[in-house]
Design a protein around this motif. Structure first.
Motif, PDB file in Angstrom:
ATOM      1  N   SER A 249      60.124 -24.869 -51.377  1.00  0.00           N
ATOM      2  CA  SER A 249      59.082 -23.848 -51.299  1.00  0.00           C
ATOM      3  C   SER A 249      57.785 -24.319 -51.956  1.00  0.00           C
ATOM      4  O   SER A 249      57.695 -25.423 -52.493  1.00  0.00           O
TER       5      SER A 249
ATOM      6  N   ASP B 152      56.022 -21.595 -53.796  1.00  0.00           N
ATOM      7  CA  ASP B 152      55.758 -20.231 -54.253  1.00  0.00           C
ATOM      8  C   ASP B 152      54.719 -20.172 -55.358  1.00  0.00           C
ATOM      9  O   ASP B 152      54.167 -19.110 -55.641  1.00  0.00           O
ATOM     10  N   SER B 153      54.454 -21.305 -56.014  1.00  0.00           N
ATOM     11  CA  SER B 153      53.418 -21.309 -57.045  1.00  0.00           C
ATOM     12  C   SER B 153      52.041 -21.045 -56.438  1.00  0.00           C
ATOM     13  O   SER B 153      51.135 -20.591 -57.134  1.00  0.00           O
TER      14      SER B 153
ATOM     15  N   GLU C 113      50.492 -18.542 -54.419  1.00  0.00           N
ATOM     16  CA  GLU C 113      50.871 -17.202 -53.971  1.00  0.00           C
ATOM     17  C   GLU C 113      50.488 -16.934 -52.529  1.00  0.00           C
ATOM     18  O   GLU C 113      51.142 -16.164 -51.825  1.00  0.00           O
TER      19      GLU C 113
ATOM     20  N   ALA D  18      53.328 -18.060 -50.259  1.00  0.00           N
ATOM     21  CA  ALA D  18      54.662 -17.512 -50.523  1.00  0.00           C
ATOM     22  C   ALA D  18      55.280 -16.769 -49.332  1.00  0.00           C
ATOM     23  O   ALA D  18      56.500 -16.844 -49.133  1.00  0.00           O
TER      24      ALA D  18
ATOM     25  N   PHE E  47      57.853 -18.631 -47.102  1.00  0.00           N
ATOM     26  CA  PHE E  47      59.196 -18.871 -47.631  1.00  0.00           C
ATOM     27  C   PHE E  47      60.001 -17.574 -47.707  1.00  0.00           C
ATOM     28  O   PHE E  47      61.218 -17.589 -47.569  1.00  0.00           O
ATOM     29  N   ALA E  48      59.300 -16.454 -47.888  1.00  0.00           N
ATOM     30  CA  ALA E  48      59.970 -15.149 -47.789  1.00  0.00           C
ATOM     31  C   ALA E  48      60.548 -14.961 -46.388  1.00  0.00           C
ATOM     32  O   ALA E  48      61.660 -14.439 -46.228  1.00  0.00           O
TER      33      ALA E  48
ATOM     34  N   SER F 226      60.506 -25.302 -55.737  1.00  0.00           N
ATOM     35  CA  SER F 226      59.195 -25.867 -55.426  1.00  0.00           C
ATOM     36  C   SER F 226      59.100 -27.266 -56.022  1.00  0.00           C
ATOM     37  O   SER F 226      59.160 -27.415 -57.248  1.00  0.00           O
TER      38      SER F 226
END
Length: 381
Positions: free
Chosen positions: A186, A188-189, A191, A194, A197-198, A217
């Protein structure tokens, strides 16, 4: 020198400006705060009235580039081609994943009174102020995903992740009997990325025989980071069937699988960005790399370069733009390669352009106080 009380008052006014949204001033030295509240933009109107060209700026288009991954090299090619076609000087500054260096480079561009900048920030928070200063100077500022920007580029991130995850899910059902150990690499850092990946996680939730054995990540988010992260994962989970993420990290994961003797032809490795090395692996066939979701960087970069030139001529340009996900298949590969090799031809052909790009809102020099200063996405309602 300001007193502590004055400094506190300026800070409070700045916070109030951000909370209020719109075009209030953050302090006497600052410019407009831009649009800080999420907004839904109407489709771009190419016939919107022109306004004033920005005064006192040089006809220079610059690129603040975060690193040398192939996706960003495609941005560089597209911007350089647009600058050449529109008679702009083109400059590039490479930060090499050094956030402080990236900010310093943007400050140098500001000091030289450039007319336009496209930025791919290493760290969006640290570069935000410098980008605002460029906007206040009257320059065009285009960003790749994070605000602030005169014209912000994003992808419908959830849709992008869903297209890739659904391709992997179909492969699992058809080729792996519905069972698979999945790794999600991912980011996710960041934003703003993100949601992709959700979407992957949501897709696999519906498949009871699919296990996500790792969801992490890589650091840094590049080929080397993907290699290191995958090497660690394989120590705990040596049997991996599916790996998903950005192309750059998934290519690193493929190298780790090969180094460990764990690469298999029946694996599904899939990435996002349509990077040339991933495309080459898919075209070669017979290996683990099965899919890449194209976010054709030369095509959107050429459009951003055209918008910068339009801005300098006083024309109205989009406030935001989607780069649409395109699943690279053997049927579409030849057309895709032709398009990224000649982004000017794509931009000039509305039917071809609409495959990749969707534009929203209108802004020009006279309305620059309406710049985007919130994490815009076309998927937000």
């Amino acid at each position: 020198m300001r007193s502590n009380g004055n400094r506190m008052m300026v800070t409070l006014l700045g916070v109030a400006g951000v909370l209020a949204g719109g075009t209030v001033l953050a302090s006497a030295q600052d410019g407009p705060a831009g649009l800080t509240k999420p907004a839904v933009f109407a489709p771009f109107d190419p016939k919107a009235p022109a306004c004033s060209p920005p005064p006192g700026l040089n006809k220079v288009l610059a690129f603040a580039q975060d690193n040398e991954r192939e996706f960003m090299q495609g941005v560089d090619r597209g911007l350089a081609a647009a600058a050449k076609d529109r008679g702009l000087e083109y400059r590039r500054a490479l930060a090499n994943n050094d956030a402080a260096k990236g900010v310093e480079q943007v400050q140098l561009f500001l000091a030289s009174k450039i007319g336009g900048l496209v930025a791919a920030p290493v760290d969006p928070a640290s570069m935000s102020r410098s980008l605002q200063e460029l906007i206040w100077s009257g320059a065009y500022v285009g960003t790749i995903v994070p605000p602030p920007a005169t014209s912000l580029l994003n992808a419908p991130q959830y849709e992008t992740g869903k297209v890739l995850a659904e391709a992997a899910a179909a492969y699992i059902k058809d080729k792996l009997g519905g069972k698979a150990n999945v790794v999600i690499l991912s980011h996710d850092s960041m934003e703003f990325l993100a949601p992709r990946f959700a979407a992957m996680r949501d897709t696999f939730k519906t498949m009871p025989s699919v296990t996500i054995v790792a969801d992490i990540s890589p650091n840094p988010v590049n080929k080397e980071g993907g290699f290191a992260t995958m090497s660690t994962i394989l120590q705990a989970h040596p049997d991996v069937d599916v790996v998903l993420g950005a192309d750059t990290v998934v290519l690193g994961a493929l190298a780790a699988l090969e180094a460990a003797g764990k690469a298999r032809p029946d694996q599904f490795l899939g990435g996002i960005d349509g990077e040339p090395e991933a495309v080459a692996a898919i075209k070669k066939g017979g290996g683990p790399y099965k899919a890449s979701i194209s976010l054709a960087s030369p095509v959107f970069a050429y459009a951003m370069g055209q918008h910068a030139a339009d801005w300098l001529e006083g024309k109205s340009i989009p406030q935001a733009m989607d780069i649409l996900p395109v699943a690279l298949t053997s049927d579409y590969m030849a057309q895709y390669e032709a398009d990224v090799a000649d982004p000017a031809a794509v931009y000039k052909d509305p039917k071809r352009r609409d495959i990749y790009l969707r534009m929203y809102g209108n802004i020009c020099y006279d309305t620059r106080d309406q710049y985007v200063n919130f994490p815009w996405s076309s998927e937000a309602k």
